[in-house]
Design an enzyme around this catalytic site. Structure first.
Site, PDB file in Angstrom:
ATOM      1  N   CYS A 167     -19.461  -8.994  -6.001  1.00  0.00           N
ATOM      2  CA  CYS A 167     -18.731  -9.587  -7.125  1.00  0.00           C
ATOM      3  C   CYS A 167     -18.838 -11.123  -7.086  1.00  0.00           C
ATOM      4  N   CYS A 184     -15.376   0.647   2.550  1.00  0.00           N
ATOM      5  CA  CYS A 184     -16.588   0.140   1.897  1.00  0.00           C
ATOM      6  C   CYS A 184     -16.204  -1.121   1.117  1.00  0.00           C
ATOM      7  N   CYS A 226     -14.502 -10.503 -16.219  1.00  0.00           N
ATOM      8  CA  CYS A 226     -15.676  -9.702 -15.845  1.00  0.00           C
ATOM      9  C   CYS A 226     -16.822  -9.917 -16.847  1.00  0.00           C
ATOM     10  N   ASP A 260       0.824  -1.196   0.000  1.00  0.00           N
ATOM     11  CA  ASP A 260       0.000   0.000   0.000  1.00  0.00           C
ATOM     12  C   ASP A 260       0.867   1.259   0.000  1.00  0.00           C
ATOM     13  N   CYS A 267     -18.615  -3.070  -3.600  1.00  0.00           N
ATOM     14  CA  CYS A 267     -18.297  -3.520  -4.969  1.00  0.00           C
ATOM     15  C   CYS A 267     -17.545  -4.847  -4.970  1.00  0.00           C
TER      16      CYS A 267
HETATM   17  C1  B12 Z   1      -5.173   5.551  -3.950  1.00  0.00           C
HETATM   18  C2  B12 Z   1      -5.751   4.224  -3.511  1.00  0.00           C
HETATM   19  C3  B12 Z   1      -7.118   4.183  -3.214  1.00  0.00           C
HETATM   20  C4  B12 Z   1      -8.055   5.365  -3.477  1.00  0.00           C
HETATM   21  C5  B12 Z   1      -8.411   5.400  -4.989  1.00  0.00           C
HETATM   22  C6  B12 Z   1      -8.709   4.009  -5.532  1.00  0.00           C
HETATM   23  C7  B12 Z   1      -8.797   3.859  -7.043  1.00  0.00           C
HETATM   24  N1  B12 Z   1      -9.527   2.871  -7.448  1.00  0.00           N
HETATM   25  O1  B12 Z   1      -8.184   4.554  -7.814  1.00  0.00           O
HETATM   26  C8  B12 Z   1      -9.267   5.033  -2.547  1.00  0.00           C
HETATM   27  C9  B12 Z   1      -9.069   5.716  -1.190  1.00  0.00           C
HETATM   28  C10 B12 Z   1     -10.649   5.428  -3.065  1.00  0.00           C
HETATM   29  C11 B12 Z   1      -9.072   3.515  -2.386  1.00  0.00           C
HETATM   30  C12 B12 Z   1     -10.100   2.661  -2.008  1.00  0.00           C
HETATM   31  C13 B12 Z   1      -9.953   1.290  -1.861  1.00  0.00           C
HETATM   32  N2  B12 Z   1      -8.785   0.587  -1.880  1.00  0.00           N
HETATM   33 CO1  B12 Z   1      -7.086   1.356  -2.400  1.00  0.00          CO
HETATM   34  N3  B12 Z   1      -5.374   1.928  -2.925  1.00  0.00           N
HETATM   35  C14 B12 Z   1      -4.929   3.067  -3.383  1.00  0.00           C
HETATM   36  C15 B12 Z   1      -3.400   2.951  -3.661  1.00  0.00           C
HETATM   37  C16 B12 Z   1      -2.659   3.557  -2.472  1.00  0.00           C
HETATM   38  C17 B12 Z   1      -2.933   3.598  -4.978  1.00  0.00           C
HETATM   39  C18 B12 Z   1      -3.766   3.215  -6.215  1.00  0.00           C
HETATM   40  C19 B12 Z   1      -3.402   4.084  -7.398  1.00  0.00           C
HETATM   41  O2  B12 Z   1      -3.980   5.128  -7.616  1.00  0.00           O
HETATM   42  N4  B12 Z   1      -2.418   3.676  -8.175  1.00  0.00           N
HETATM   43  C20 B12 Z   1      -1.999   4.362  -9.384  1.00  0.00           C
HETATM   44  C21 B12 Z   1      -2.625   3.637 -10.613  1.00  0.00           C
HETATM   45  C22 B12 Z   1      -2.323   4.458 -11.890  1.00  0.00           C
HETATM   46  O3  B12 Z   1      -1.982   2.375 -10.789  1.00  0.00           O
HETATM   47  P1  B12 Z   1      -2.539   0.918 -10.403  1.00  0.00           P
HETATM   48  O4  B12 Z   1      -2.882   0.947  -8.919  1.00  0.00           O
HETATM   49  O5  B12 Z   1      -1.591  -0.123 -10.792  1.00  0.00           O
HETATM   50  O6  B12 Z   1      -3.931   0.684 -11.169  1.00  0.00           O
HETATM   51  C23 B12 Z   1      -4.171   0.979 -12.529  1.00  0.00           C
HETATM   52  C24 B12 Z   1      -3.533   0.056 -13.509  1.00  0.00           C
HETATM   53  O7  B12 Z   1      -3.529  -1.242 -12.971  1.00  0.00           O
HETATM   54  C25 B12 Z   1      -4.459   0.203 -14.716  1.00  0.00           C
HETATM   55  N5  B12 Z   1      -4.661  -1.038 -15.467  1.00  0.00           N
HETATM   56  C26 B12 Z   1      -5.817  -1.614 -15.654  1.00  0.00           C
HETATM   57  N6  B12 Z   1      -5.694  -2.671 -16.439  1.00  0.00           N
HETATM   58  C27 B12 Z   1      -4.403  -2.756 -16.757  1.00  0.00           C
HETATM   59  C28 B12 Z   1      -3.745  -3.662 -17.551  1.00  0.00           C
HETATM   60  C29 B12 Z   1      -2.360  -3.525 -17.702  1.00  0.00           C
HETATM   61  C30 B12 Z   1      -1.653  -4.459 -18.576  1.00  0.00           C
HETATM   62  C31 B12 Z   1      -1.664  -2.499 -17.046  1.00  0.00           C
HETATM   63  C32 B12 Z   1      -0.197  -2.362 -17.156  1.00  0.00           C
HETATM   64  C33 B12 Z   1      -2.362  -1.607 -16.264  1.00  0.00           C
HETATM   65  C34 B12 Z   1      -3.729  -1.759 -16.139  1.00  0.00           C
HETATM   66  O8  B12 Z   1      -5.726   0.637 -14.191  1.00  0.00           O
HETATM   67  C35 B12 Z   1      -5.640   0.735 -12.789  1.00  0.00           C
HETATM   68  C36 B12 Z   1      -6.546   1.833 -12.280  1.00  0.00           C
HETATM   69  O9  B12 Z   1      -6.189   3.112 -12.794  1.00  0.00           O
HETATM   70  C37 B12 Z   1      -3.237   1.390  -3.754  1.00  0.00           C
HETATM   71  C38 B12 Z   1      -1.858   0.893  -3.333  1.00  0.00           C
HETATM   72  C39 B12 Z   1      -0.880   0.990  -4.512  1.00  0.00           C
HETATM   73  N7  B12 Z   1       0.254   1.582  -4.317  1.00  0.00           N
HETATM   74  O10 B12 Z   1      -1.181   0.502  -5.585  1.00  0.00           O
HETATM   75  C40 B12 Z   1      -4.381   0.857  -2.857  1.00  0.00           C
HETATM   76  C41 B12 Z   1      -5.101  -0.424  -3.280  1.00  0.00           C
HETATM   77  C42 B12 Z   1      -5.422  -0.348  -4.743  1.00  0.00           C
HETATM   78  N8  B12 Z   1      -6.347  -0.351  -2.519  1.00  0.00           N
HETATM   79  C43 B12 Z   1      -6.774  -1.479  -2.080  1.00  0.00           C
HETATM   80  C44 B12 Z   1      -8.001  -1.679  -1.392  1.00  0.00           C
HETATM   81  C45 B12 Z   1      -8.187  -3.012  -0.681  1.00  0.00           C
HETATM   82  C46 B12 Z   1      -8.990  -0.675  -1.392  1.00  0.00           C
HETATM   83  C47 B12 Z   1     -10.438  -0.814  -0.882  1.00  0.00           C
HETATM   84  C48 B12 Z   1     -11.094  -2.148  -1.218  1.00  0.00           C
HETATM   85  C49 B12 Z   1     -10.457  -0.554   0.651  1.00  0.00           C
HETATM   86  C50 B12 Z   1     -11.847  -0.544   1.267  1.00  0.00           C
HETATM   87  N9  B12 Z   1     -12.459  -1.695   1.471  1.00  0.00           N
HETATM   88  O11 B12 Z   1     -12.374   0.485   1.584  1.00  0.00           O
HETATM   89  C51 B12 Z   1     -11.127   0.372  -1.615  1.00  0.00           C
HETATM   90  C52 B12 Z   1     -11.716  -0.084  -2.964  1.00  0.00           C
HETATM   91  C53 B12 Z   1     -12.198   1.034  -3.832  1.00  0.00           C
HETATM   92  C54 B12 Z   1     -12.183   0.618  -5.288  1.00  0.00           C
HETATM   93  N10 B12 Z   1     -13.273   0.056  -5.772  1.00  0.00           N
HETATM   94  O12 B12 Z   1     -11.160   0.773  -5.972  1.00  0.00           O
HETATM   95  C55 B12 Z   1      -5.823  -2.615  -2.468  1.00  0.00           C
HETATM   96  C56 B12 Z   1      -6.444  -3.423  -3.618  1.00  0.00           C
HETATM   97  C57 B12 Z   1      -6.255  -4.922  -3.484  1.00  0.00           C
HETATM   98  C58 B12 Z   1      -6.824  -5.618  -4.695  1.00  0.00           C
HETATM   99  N11 B12 Z   1      -7.335  -6.817  -4.509  1.00  0.00           N
HETATM  100  O13 B12 Z   1      -6.799  -5.113  -5.790  1.00  0.00           O
HETATM  101  C59 B12 Z   1      -4.500  -1.820  -2.836  1.00  0.00           C
HETATM  102  C60 B12 Z   1      -3.665  -2.444  -3.944  1.00  0.00           C
HETATM  103  C61 B12 Z   1      -3.669  -1.725  -1.532  1.00  0.00           C
HETATM  104  C62 B12 Z   1      -2.938  -3.040  -1.208  1.00  0.00           C
HETATM  105  N12 B12 Z   1      -1.625  -3.025  -1.185  1.00  0.00           N
HETATM  106  O14 B12 Z   1      -3.516  -4.071  -0.988  1.00  0.00           O
HETATM  107  N13 B12 Z   1      -7.808   3.127  -2.674  1.00  0.00           N
HETATM  108  S1  SF4 Z   2     -18.882  -7.434  -9.973  1.00  0.00           S
HETATM  109 FE1  SF4 Z   2     -16.881  -8.416 -10.250  1.00  0.00          FE
HETATM  110  S2  SF4 Z   2     -17.092  -9.661 -12.131  1.00  0.00           S
HETATM  111 FE2  SF4 Z   2     -18.792  -8.191 -12.085  1.00  0.00          FE
HETATM  112  S3  SF4 Z   2     -18.012  -6.448 -13.279  1.00  0.00           S
HETATM  113 FE3  SF4 Z   2     -17.608  -6.003 -11.129  1.00  0.00          FE
HETATM  114  S4  SF4 Z   2     -15.520  -6.709 -10.824  1.00  0.00           S
HETATM  115 FE4  SF4 Z   2     -16.227  -7.669 -12.726  1.00  0.00          FE
HETATM  116  S1  SF4 Z   3     -18.874   0.316  -3.894  1.00  0.00           S
HETATM  117 FE1  SF4 Z   3     -16.650   0.363  -4.312  1.00  0.00          FE
HETATM  118  S2  SF4 Z   3     -16.342   2.193  -5.566  1.00  0.00           S
HETATM  119 FE2  SF4 Z   3     -18.367   2.378  -4.644  1.00  0.00          FE
HETATM  120  S3  SF4 Z   3     -18.066   3.560  -2.790  1.00  0.00           S
HETATM  121 FE3  SF4 Z   3     -17.883   1.398  -2.187  1.00  0.00          FE
HETATM  122  S4  SF4 Z   3     -15.681   0.923  -2.378  1.00  0.00           S
HETATM  123 FE4  SF4 Z   3     -16.040   2.861  -3.456  1.00  0.00          FE
END
Ligand code: B12
Ligand code: SF4
Ligand code: SF4
Length: 259
Positions: free
Chosen positions: A198, A191, A137, A82, A194
């Site tokens: 799933c 929260c 999905c 994280d 979502c």
């Molecule tokens: C900022 C952040 C948040 C923010 C914004 C979340 C968002 N969805 O953007 C907030 C506070 C809202 C949040 C909420 C949550 N988060 Co959060 N969050 C982060 C954090 C610190 C950074 C994410 C980020 O912005 N990265 C920058 C983007 C550009 O990069 P990325 O993460 O790799 O994701 C992108 C790419 O993967 C790209 N992508 C998509 N497809 C593909 C395909 C390829 C080939 C490539 C290269 C890229 C790609 O799209 C993604 C989204 O933009 C990460 C930790 C981390 N360092 O990753 C945890 C993290 C994502 N969070 C996590 C969790 C658990 C949550 C929550 C479930 C917590 C909760 N229960 O309340 C919620 C879920 C909300 C949701 N539905 O996303 C986990 C996710 C675990 C998982 N199974 O995926 C992480 C990874 C932390 C961890 N180390 O476990 N989070």
């Molecule tokens: S509920 Fe799960 S399987 Fe359905 S669209 Fe969302 S992430 Fe994908």
């Molecule tokens: S359902 Fe998922 S995206 Fe919507 S508020 Fe809750 S954690 Fe955020």
């Protein structure tokens, strides 16, 4: 915009985090619980039931690195969980551990998505298998339809500024906009909606991590118990919990928005 692109390049280059980096090892840590909150409790995300994952996983990454050192010789490494500079989901996807779902979470076909992602960057060349990260999905939209604040956008983008997780955890001492009053579906901290809806999470199995076992107050406190909780008591009960991130004042603020 060109600055953003350059900045992104820096974040995806592991040698900026560990000079001489050769491999990125991605690990998943299950946090799906075996016990749940009472129906009257203000809802808390399952990841926050027990001790703070940052502390637990950081220590485990350190042990893992020490084991690598004792078993195969000197290995330089740096562990993250994280942590902002690491694109954790992207690395996990590229490792073949799952696909990024429409709800923005990494989903594993066998386990669902209730796990943390940890990353270990090492200076060790490894043998890499070919990633198998097909997107399952399909035409499902359950997470988009169920999100209480309509935070899930097309193309797997979650609008952080609308997400309950952001408001209830990351907003720190700021106020939650009045327009959100009563819209949080009883979520007091984080929260899971979502993920709960799933279909892939029907494969979630309870974790075996003692440190993640639930704090009894999290399971049993009702709205009135939280309302009456003093700051001193909060600090004692939740000193190792992720809830300390938002502090007692944040919890009190979150409670008010639920009513
Ligand atoms: C900022 C952040 C948040 C923010 C914004 C979340 C968002 N969805 O953007 C907030 C506070 C809202 C949040 C909420 C949550 N988060 Co959060 N969050 C982060 C954090 C610190 C950074 C994410 C980020 O912005 N990265 C920058 C983007 C550009 O990069 P990325 O993460 O790799 O994701 C992108 C790419 O993967 C790209 N992508 C998509 N497809 C593909 C395909 C390829 C080939 C490539 C290269 C890229 C790609 O799209 C993604 C989204 O933009 C990460 C930790 C981390 N360092 O990753 C945890 C993290 C994502 N969070 C996590 C969790 C658990 C949550 C929550 C479930 C917590 C909760 N229960 O309340 C919620 C879920 C909300 C949701 N539905 O996303 C986990 C996710 C675990 C998982 N199974 O995926 C992480 C990874 C932390 C961890 N180390 O476990 N989070
Ligand atoms: S509920 Fe799960 S399987 Fe359905 S669209 Fe969302 S992430 Fe994908
Ligand atoms: S359902 Fe998922 S995206 Fe919507 S508020 Fe809750 S954690 Fe955020």
């Amino acid at each position: 915009m060109s600055y953003m692109a350059n900045h992104f390049d820096l974040r995806i280059d592991p040698t900026k985090l560990l000079p001489n980096a050769k491999s990125v090892i991605t690990l998943l840590k299950n946090y799906y619980p075996s016990q749940f909150q009472t129906i009257e409790s203000p809802k808390i995300s399952k990841y926050a039931f027990g001790n703070d994952y940052h502390e637990v996983i950081r220590a485990q990454l350190k042990t893992f690195l020490q084991r690598l050192n004792s078993q195969i010789g000197r290995v330089e490494g740096r562990g993250f969980v994280d942590s902002a500079p690491v694109l954790e989901r992207s690395w996990a996807f590229r490792s073949g551990l799952g696909w990024i779902g429409k709800n923005g979470n990494l989903i594993n076909k066998q386990q669902g998505s209730f796990f943390f992602i940890a990353t270990l960057i090492v200076d060790l060349p490894l043998e890499y298998d070919s990633p198998i990260a097909k997107d399952y999905c399909g035409s499902c939209t359950k997470c988009i339809d169920a999100c209480p604040t309509e935070a899930i956008m097309p193309d797997k983008i979650v609008d952080g500024s609308k997400c309950i997780s952001y408001f209830t955890i990351e907003l720190k001492e700021h106020l939650i906009p009045e327009s959100m009053q009563g819209k949080f579906d009883n979520w007091m901290f984080g929260c899971d909606t979502c993920q709960d809806v799933c279909p892939w999470n029907r494969f979630s199995k309870p974790h075996q991590e003692v440190s993640f076992n639930p704090i009894s107050e999290i399971l049993n406190y009702k709205y009135s118990d939280w309302e009456m909780l003093t700051e001193d008591k909060f600090k004692t009960i939740f000193r190792h919990s992720p809830l300390k991130r938002t502090k007692w004042s944040g919890i009190m603020r979150n409670l008010k928005i639920l009513s």
